[in-house]
Design an enzyme around this catalytic site. Structure first.
Site, PDB file in Angstrom:
ATOM      1  N   GLY A  65      -0.315  -7.687   4.252  1.00 42.24           N
ATOM      2  CA  GLY A  65      -0.141  -7.317   2.860  1.00 42.24           C
ATOM      3  C   GLY A  65       0.382  -5.902   2.690  1.00 42.24           C
ATOM      4  CD  GLU A  88      15.647   0.423  -3.495  1.00 40.77           C
ATOM      5  OE1 GLU A  88      16.654  -0.265  -3.335  1.00 40.77           O
ATOM      6  OE2 GLU A  88      15.583   1.349  -4.327  1.00 40.77           O
TER       7      GLU A  88
END
Length: 294
Positions: A65, A88
């Site tokens: 995760g 990003e």
């Protein structure tokens, strides 16, 4: 949206907004957002991302995760659509890993702050190439109508530092590509700018890459190409302190080199030359004069 965690108030000002690396974000309101609802930051100055590194990060995200939430803004509170502020690489890697959601923090940010954050984040992490950094400074000046001195003050740089990077944008496209590919250094690029003839400049850049010339060797080659440049300068009348000071003020106003040239034939007559580095830069300068070409 789902899974709200630990509610606290958001800070105010650019320092409070730009906290991705130095503040415990677990104390903020973290929300799982759908990846498909998040748009890229339109002011992202970084163009290149290491695909192998992104794939490695995607594998890590798939297994464990995303540990650090991305930061977004929501232009319209009534619409579930967001714009990325920072993170990003994590967002791109999450898309590669085919993740449906990603942990995020929503902050209240206007367009100006969004642009500054995009530049500051990359500068802090030293993620930008020389050319990307130059383009980032030019973007801040043109979009926010700032002078070189104002950009320098906002980012904690000196004005000459900003000016040197902006000059890089005046290099020919082929040479800028060499700089982008890290075949040329900042020092080499600055030296090449001293070559008057564009074609000779490109030839020297190629020679520098092919023969791994040092900055000192480039300086000697540039001086040889320019020939009697110094002798020609001696024939040019010296500019008065008033003219030099006026050039400096105009340069600050327009954020680009400005030259005041007196006529050699008629006293009190001459011209003002304003340099520009691209079509966008020209449009920015024209807008400052109130010229609308639309």
């Amino acid at each position: 949206m789902a899974n709200k965690k630990k509610l606290t108030g958001l800070g105010k000002g650019i320092e409070a907004l730009f906290q991705d690396n130095n503040v415990d974000t677990s104390k903020e309101d973290v929300i799982d957002l759908k990846v498909s609802t998040i748009k890229p930051n339109p002011y992202q100055p970084r163009h290149r991302f290491d695909q192998k590194a992104l794939e490695d990060l995607a594998l890590s995200i798939k297994n464990s995760g995303v540990f650090q939430p991305i930061i977004v803004r929501q232009p319209d509170p009534e619409v579930a659509s967001f714009e990325l502020l920072t993170g990003e690489r994590r967002l791109r890697a999450s898309k590669i890993a085919k993740q449906e959601t990603i942990p995020a923090i929503i902050r209240s940010v206007n367009e100006e702050q969004m642009m500054e954050i995009a530049v500051m984040e990359n500068l802090q992490r030293e993620d930008l190439t020389t050319l990307e950094e130059a383009e980032a400074y030019n973007m801040l000046m043109s979009r926010l109508d700032l002078t070189q001195a104002q950009v320098a003050a906002r980012l904690g740089k000196s004005r000459p530092y900003i000016a040197n990077y902006l000059r890089i944008l005046g290099l020919p496209t082929e040479v800028k590509k060499m700089l982008e590919d890290k075949k040329l250094s900042m020092g080499q690029a600055r030296t090449l700018l001293s070559v008057n003839n564009k074609q000779e400049l490109i030839k020297l850049a190629r020679k520098s890459v092919n023969e791994s010339l040092t900055v000192r060797q480039l300086e000697q080659a540039a001086a040889k190409i320019n020939g009697n440049k110094s002798a020609e300068k001696k024939k040019t009348p010296r500019k008065s302190p008033f003219v030099r000071a006026s050039e400096g003020q105009l340069q600050e106003k327009f954020g680009t080199p400005v030259s005041i040239v007196n006529s050699s034939r008629k006293k009190g007559k001459g011209k003002i030359e304003i340099a520009y580095t691209s079509t966008d830069d020209l449009n920015r300068i024209l807008e400052m004069f109130g010229v609308d070409l639309d």
